[in-house]
Design an enzyme around this catalytic site. Sequence first.
Site, PDB file in Angstrom:
ATOM      1  N   ARG A  38     -23.645 -12.313 -35.585  1.00  0.00           N
ATOM      2  CA  ARG A  38     -23.811 -11.176 -35.475  1.00  0.00           C
ATOM      3  C   ARG A  38     -23.669 -10.813 -33.656  1.00  0.00           C
ATOM      4  NH1 ARG A  38     -27.829  -8.718 -40.082  1.00  0.00           N
ATOM      5  NH2 ARG A  38     -26.260  -8.422 -41.128  1.00  0.00           N
ATOM      6  N   LYS A 199     -22.544  -8.057 -61.891  1.00  0.00           N
ATOM      7  CA  LYS A 199     -22.625  -6.669 -62.444  1.00  0.00           C
ATOM      8  C   LYS A 199     -21.541  -5.587 -62.491  1.00  0.00           C
ATOM      9  CE  LYS A 199     -27.475  -7.300 -63.630  1.00  0.00           C
ATOM     10  NZ  LYS A 199     -28.983  -6.472 -63.789  1.00  0.00           N
ATOM     11  N   GLY A 357     -21.778 -10.171 -48.477  1.00  0.00           N
ATOM     12  CA  GLY A 357     -22.277 -11.452 -48.322  1.00  0.00           C
ATOM     13  C   GLY A 357     -21.944 -12.723 -49.155  1.00  0.00           C
ATOM     14  N   GLY A 380     -23.301  -3.688 -47.003  1.00  0.00           N
ATOM     15  CA  GLY A 380     -23.471  -2.440 -47.525  1.00  0.00           C
ATOM     16  C   GLY A 380     -22.290  -1.444 -47.024  1.00  0.00           C
TER      17      GLY A 380
END
Length: 399
Positions: A38, A199, A357, A380
């Site tokens: 990062r 999922k 990720g 996200g």
Amino acid sequence: MSSFKTLDDLGDITGKVALVRVDLNLPMKDGSATDVSRVEAVKPTILELAEKGAKVLLLAHYGRPKGQRFSTMSTSFVQGDVEKVLDKEIMFIPEVMGPVVEQSIGILGNGDIGLLDNVRFWPGEEANDAEFARGMAAHGDFYVNDAFSAAHRAHATTEGLARHLPAYAGRAMEAELKALDAALGNPEAPVAAVVGGAKVSTKLDVLTNLVGKVQHLIIGGGMANTFLAAKGVDVGKSLCEHELTDTANRIIDEAAHAGCTVHLPYDVVVAKEFAANPASLRTCNVHEVADDEMILDVGPLATEALADVLKTCRTLVWNGPMGAFETEPFDTATVALARTAAALTQDGSLISVAGGGDTVAALAHAGVKDDFTFVSTAGGAFLEWMEGKPLPGVAALTA
């Protein structure tokens, strides 16, 4: 895509104060970061501003202090790692506004860098409080956002500051926005999307958004089992959300209506237990899965057919693995397809953008992370972008 200003639009910034939002939420162990990617990502922006003579004040969060001060969550913990990557000394400033910040700016020379404390120590950050944003903005001449990973949050330092100061995208943000625009904003057709993971429930909005935008939707991972079950396939004891079969059928119908082909595996790798190289491992047609078996990867025939689909495409968006890739040999389909996409990208026939990720880990595992056109490390924010949702931090730059 709406236009946004970049560092190229800055005039002479000698002696000006740049408030720069970066992501320094690093994973730490024994007092030092285990991964500094990062910091590497925002290094070009920080150094460019410093070299142009600005006083650079870094705004970042660390952990989730929820508006309270915890000494263990101070950004001073990452100062050493940031200095190492930048190869420059930086000044730690234990506030984000007020006399201490004002004094520190007076001490900093042109081209110097200061690191403000954790912006989330103040409740005004996550509340996007206008007074709080105004208080910080009072110290700066312009604002740069280089934290795409926090762009899906409407916080004071990701969205509020852009209302009070001239706002620019940093180099990492600029690269991210250009890549995302090339992938789904104005892509070269045909476009394929690989959506995997455990999922369907976590990717419902992604799937619903993509069927109207891509020509090929490749579904892998545990999600594929839910779609197979929706089509009447007995998936044995595979991970499957049986309560979502109606939803899966609705997505298949919407795709057909939009001219999008949904690709599900027709041969699969199964086992009776989830373990590395189990004795019960076998490959079979999806209609031959026994009641006591679970689907753990896409089979070789389907993987080869998917590779052929990618060869007909110009653009690829990838989020999520094809199988249980952390455990061998259930990484086979993910690795094979990732290597095909990487080779096509290197040949210049495919623009490939991946994010999330699991996806970054899977591409690194396949050894092709650097061979894609762009790999986003923002989890996200990348997912919300794939869902077609506006990102407040990006909208603030294009306003």
